[in-house]
Write a protein that holds these residues in place. Structure first.
Motif, PDB file in Angstrom:
ATOM      1  N   THR A 164       6.374 -14.101  -5.646  1.00 22.86           N
ATOM      2  CA  THR A 164       7.720 -13.565  -5.864  1.00 22.86           C
ATOM      3  C   THR A 164       7.715 -12.044  -5.954  1.00 22.86           C
ATOM      4  OG1 THR A 164       8.368 -15.576  -7.046  1.00 22.86           O
ATOM      5  CG2 THR A 164       9.721 -13.615  -7.401  1.00 22.86           C
ATOM      6  N   PHE A 165       6.760 -11.472  -6.687  1.00 22.24           N
ATOM      7  CA  PHE A 165       6.768 -10.039  -6.968  1.00 22.24           C
ATOM      8  C   PHE A 165       5.699  -9.239  -6.234  1.00 22.24           C
ATOM      9  CE2 PHE A 165       8.684 -11.998 -10.740  1.00 22.24           C
ATOM     10  CZ  PHE A 165       9.851 -11.268 -10.836  1.00 22.24           C
ATOM     11  N   GLY A 166       4.679  -9.919  -5.690  1.00 23.63           N
ATOM     12  CA  GLY A 166       3.605  -9.199  -5.019  1.00 23.63           C
ATOM     13  C   GLY A 166       2.912  -8.208  -5.933  1.00 23.63           C
ATOM     14  N   TYR A 167       2.676  -8.626  -7.169  1.00 25.73           N
ATOM     15  CA  TYR A 167       2.169  -7.682  -8.167  1.00 25.73           C
ATOM     16  C   TYR A 167       0.665  -7.427  -8.059  1.00 25.73           C
ATOM     17  CZ  TYR A 167       0.018 -11.444 -10.940  1.00 25.73           C
ATOM     18  OH  TYR A 167      -0.766 -12.484 -11.356  1.00 25.73           O
ATOM     19  N   MET A 168      -0.096  -8.370  -7.500  1.00 27.09           N
ATOM     20  CA  MET A 168      -1.562  -8.260  -7.550  1.00 27.09           C
ATOM     21  C   MET A 168      -2.079  -7.030  -6.827  1.00 27.09           C
ATOM     22  SD  MET A 168      -2.885 -12.201  -7.203  1.00 27.09           S
ATOM     23  CE  MET A 168      -2.529 -13.424  -8.478  1.00 27.09           C
ATOM     24  N   ASP A 169      -1.537  -6.719  -5.656  1.00 24.03           N
ATOM     25  CA  ASP A 169      -1.988  -5.541  -4.914  1.00 24.03           C
ATOM     26  C   ASP A 169      -1.671  -4.260  -5.681  1.00 24.03           C
ATOM     27  OD1 ASP A 169      -3.081  -6.949  -2.842  1.00 24.03           O
ATOM     28  OD2 ASP A 169      -1.314  -6.797  -1.543  1.00 24.03           O
ATOM     29  N   HIS A 170      -0.502  -4.237  -6.344  1.00 21.68           N
ATOM     30  CA  HIS A 170      -0.129  -3.044  -7.112  1.00 21.68           C
ATOM     31  C   HIS A 170      -1.096  -2.826  -8.270  1.00 21.68           C
ATOM     32  CE1 HIS A 170       3.752  -2.102  -5.181  1.00 21.68           C
ATOM     33  NE2 HIS A 170       3.802  -3.400  -4.948  1.00 21.68           N
ATOM     34  N   VAL A 171      -1.461  -3.921  -8.945  1.00 22.03           N
ATOM     35  CA  VAL A 171      -2.397  -3.813 -10.061  1.00 22.03           C
ATOM     36  C   VAL A 171      -3.770  -3.378  -9.555  1.00 22.03           C
ATOM     37  CG1 VAL A 171      -3.623  -5.128 -11.840  1.00 22.03           C
ATOM     38  CG2 VAL A 171      -1.162  -5.472 -11.495  1.00 22.03           C
ATOM     39  N   LYS A 172      -4.203  -3.974  -8.441  1.00 18.61           N
ATOM     40  CA  LYS A 172      -5.502  -3.637  -7.859  1.00 18.61           C
ATOM     41  C   LYS A 172      -5.575  -2.168  -7.473  1.00 18.61           C
ATOM     42  CE  LYS A 172      -8.589  -4.940  -4.038  1.00 18.61           C
ATOM     43  NZ  LYS A 172      -8.753  -5.839  -2.863  1.00 18.61           N
ATOM     44  N   ASN A 173      -4.441  -1.640  -6.954  1.00 14.51           N
ATOM     45  CA  ASN A 173      -4.399  -0.245  -6.508  1.00 14.51           C
ATOM     46  C   ASN A 173      -3.948   0.712  -7.616  1.00 14.51           C
ATOM     47  OD1 ASN A 173      -5.150  -0.984  -3.878  1.00 14.51           O
ATOM     48  ND2 ASN A 173      -3.024  -1.448  -3.343  1.00 14.51           N
ATOM     49  N   ASP A 174      -3.771   0.169  -8.828  1.00 12.13           N
ATOM     50  CA  ASP A 174      -3.361   0.972  -9.981  1.00 12.13           C
ATOM     51  C   ASP A 174      -2.051   1.714  -9.698  1.00 12.13           C
ATOM     52  OD1 ASP A 174      -3.799   1.736 -12.644  1.00 12.13           O
ATOM     53  OD2 ASP A 174      -4.624   3.665 -12.026  1.00 12.13           O
ATOM     54  N   ASN A 175      -1.088   0.995  -9.114  1.00 12.76           N
ATOM     55  CA  ASN A 175       0.202   1.570  -8.718  1.00 12.76           C
ATOM     56  C   ASN A 175       1.201   1.442  -9.868  1.00 12.76           C
ATOM     57  OD1 ASN A 175       2.607   2.305  -7.584  1.00 12.76           O
ATOM     58  ND2 ASN A 175       2.490   0.909  -5.838  1.00 12.76           N
ATOM     59  N   HIS A 176       1.615   2.592 -10.419  1.00 15.99           N
ATOM     60  CA  HIS A 176       2.571   2.607 -11.525  1.00 15.99           C
ATOM     61  C   HIS A 176       3.927   3.161 -11.086  1.00 15.99           C
ATOM     62  CE1 HIS A 176      -0.506   1.977 -14.773  1.00 15.99           C
ATOM     63  NE2 HIS A 176      -1.287   2.415 -13.804  1.00 15.99           N
ATOM     64  N   ASP A 177       4.173   3.246  -9.789  1.00 18.52           N
ATOM     65  CA  ASP A 177       5.345   3.972  -9.299  1.00 18.52           C
ATOM     66  C   ASP A 177       6.555   3.093  -9.006  1.00 18.52           C
ATOM     67  OD1 ASP A 177       3.905   6.304  -9.373  1.00 18.52           O
ATOM     68  OD2 ASP A 177       3.167   6.082  -7.326  1.00 18.52           O
ATOM     69  N   ASN A 178       6.393   1.784  -8.999  1.00 18.41           N
ATOM     70  CA  ASN A 178       7.477   0.919  -8.557  1.00 18.41           C
ATOM     71  C   ASN A 178       7.809  -0.097  -9.636  1.00 18.41           C
ATOM     72  OD1 ASN A 178       9.378  -0.011  -6.785  1.00 18.41           O
ATOM     73  ND2 ASN A 178       7.947  -0.387  -5.117  1.00 18.41           N
ATOM     74  N   THR A 179       9.093  -0.455  -9.762  1.00 24.30           N
ATOM     75  CA  THR A 179       9.495  -1.450 -10.748  1.00 24.30           C
ATOM     76  C   THR A 179      10.179  -2.646 -10.115  1.00 24.30           C
ATOM     77  OG1 THR A 179      11.615  -0.325 -11.127  1.00 24.30           O
ATOM     78  CG2 THR A 179       9.779   0.262 -12.562  1.00 24.30           C
ATOM     79  N   GLY A 180      10.076  -2.796  -8.825  1.00 31.81           N
ATOM     80  CA  GLY A 180      10.696  -3.937  -8.168  1.00 31.81           C
ATOM     81  C   GLY A 180      10.115  -4.132  -6.791  1.00 31.81           C
ATOM     82  N   LYS A 181      10.275  -5.331  -6.252  1.00 32.99           N
ATOM     83  CA  LYS A 181       9.735  -5.634  -4.935  1.00 32.99           C
ATOM     84  C   LYS A 181      10.409  -4.773  -3.879  1.00 32.99           C
ATOM     85  CE  LYS A 181       8.328  -9.698  -2.244  1.00 32.99           C
ATOM     86  NZ  LYS A 181       8.398 -11.175  -2.166  1.00 32.99           N
ATOM     87  N   GLN A 182       9.646  -4.288  -2.924  1.00 31.72           N
ATOM     88  CA  GLN A 182      10.193  -3.441  -1.867  1.00 31.72           C
ATOM     89  C   GLN A 182      11.340  -4.153  -1.168  1.00 31.72           C
ATOM     90  OE1 GLN A 182       9.662  -0.412  -1.128  1.00 31.72           O
ATOM     91  NE2 GLN A 182       7.783   0.111  -2.197  1.00 31.72           N
ATOM     92  N   GLY A 183      12.444  -3.421  -0.961  1.00 32.20           N
ATOM     93  CA  GLY A 183      13.592  -3.995  -0.280  1.00 32.20           C
ATOM     94  C   GLY A 183      14.553  -4.713  -1.203  1.00 32.20           C
ATOM     95  N   SER A 184      14.196  -4.843  -2.471  1.00 37.95           N
ATOM     96  CA  SER A 184      15.067  -5.518  -3.421  1.00 37.95           C
ATOM     97  C   SER A 184      16.176  -4.584  -3.866  1.00 37.95           C
ATOM     98  CB  SER A 184      14.274  -5.982  -4.644  1.00 37.95           C
ATOM     99  OG  SER A 184      15.137  -6.394  -5.676  1.00 37.95           O
ATOM    100  N   GLY A 185      17.406  -5.092  -3.911  1.00 38.77           N
ATOM    101  CA  GLY A 185      18.518  -4.293  -4.398  1.00 38.77           C
ATOM    102  C   GLY A 185      18.422  -3.992  -5.877  1.00 38.77           C
ATOM    103  N   HIS A 186      17.559  -4.741  -6.576  1.00 39.55           N
ATOM    104  CA  HIS A 186      17.407  -4.530  -8.014  1.00 39.55           C
ATOM    105  C   HIS A 186      16.325  -3.513  -8.341  1.00 39.55           C
ATOM    106  CE1 HIS A 186      20.042  -7.844  -9.286  1.00 39.55           C
ATOM    107  NE2 HIS A 186      19.601  -8.454  -8.225  1.00 39.55           N
TER     108      HIS A 186
END
Length: 237
Positions: A164-186
């Motif tokens: 749903t969120f695709g969070y694993m890659d963000h955690v692996k890459n230590d990405n703190h810049d995004n708070t929602g899935k790409q393309g989400s209106g939220h």
């Protein structure tokens, strides 16, 4: 829905979406409780962008309330069988994001839409949040909070959360810049969006409505909001 998908495999009651919000299994008394909270000012703007910013969305969904201000008044027709115009009709709002959001914040308490009411009133969070097994925050650490919740509860949760969120890659890459899935209106990409829509006046007005969230949920007013108010105060003095 994905966690409860098995309850819908052979059950037409789930409808075309094959989605079960509630499981048919008996909920054990020891089932854990989890909740995510979000910065109230950012949540208010996110709800506004999702429900009010697009004129077609306002008309189709009717969630930008009060509808008497932001939408044609349903069921009321003029002499030529045309829907009465709303108060925003005919106004050129291009480039007037701050003014339109300010108008929305000004009339907000007259009609709370369920998407925008303070989080503290849901599930009596203002009384019960200390009893939850997991409390996450939908902020800069959102993906890392998802990872913490997935690791805490295990089972199908990590796989389903990632789908749903695709969070694993963000955690692996230590990405703190995004708070929602790409393309989400939220998805919120602060501070760019808050600077585009908020002013010091709308911050103060919104805080009047949302103070219960900051106080009862133990949240801090974000620095960008404090800075807006400070800058306005300095400009006045």
């Amino acid at each position: 829905c994905k966690l409860n998908a098995e309850d819908c495999l052979d059950d037409n009651s789930c409808g075309k979406k094959k989605c079960a919000w509630k499981t048919k299994q008996t909920m054990p008394k020891t089932a854990p409780w989890a909740v995510f909270v979000r910065d109230p000012l950012e949540r208010l703007l996110s709800g506004y962008l999702d429900k009010c910013y697009n004129p077609q969305t306002r008309r189709n969904q009717g969630h930008c309330e009060p509808n008497a201000v932001f939408n044609p008044m349903k069921g009321q027709m003029d002499a030529k069988n045309k829907t009465y115009p709303n108060l925003m009709e005919g106004l050129d709002m291009d480039g007037q994001e701050k003014a339109m959001f300010g108008a929305y914040v000004d009339v907000l308490p007259r009609k709370w839409n369920v998407h925008l009411v303070p989080q503290a009133v849901f599930c009596d969070l203002h009384r019960n949040i200390d009893k939850y097994d997991f409390v996450g925050n939908m902020g800069k650490e959102f993906y890392f909070n998802l990872d913490r919740m997935a690791n805490q509860f295990g089972g199908q949760l990590p796989e389903i959360l990632n789908s749903t969120f695709g969070y694993m890659d963000h955690v692996k890459n230590d990405n703190h810049d995004n708070t929602g899935k790409q393309g989400s209106g939220h998805a919120m990409h602060t501070p760019a969006k808050v600077a585009r829509f908020y002013t010091a006046r709308t911050v103060r007005k919104a805080l009047e409505y949302l103070s219960i969230d900051y106080v009862s949920l133990g949240l801090e007013v974000p620095e960008w909001a404090r800075q807006m108010i400070r800058e306005e105060t300095l400009s006045i003095t």
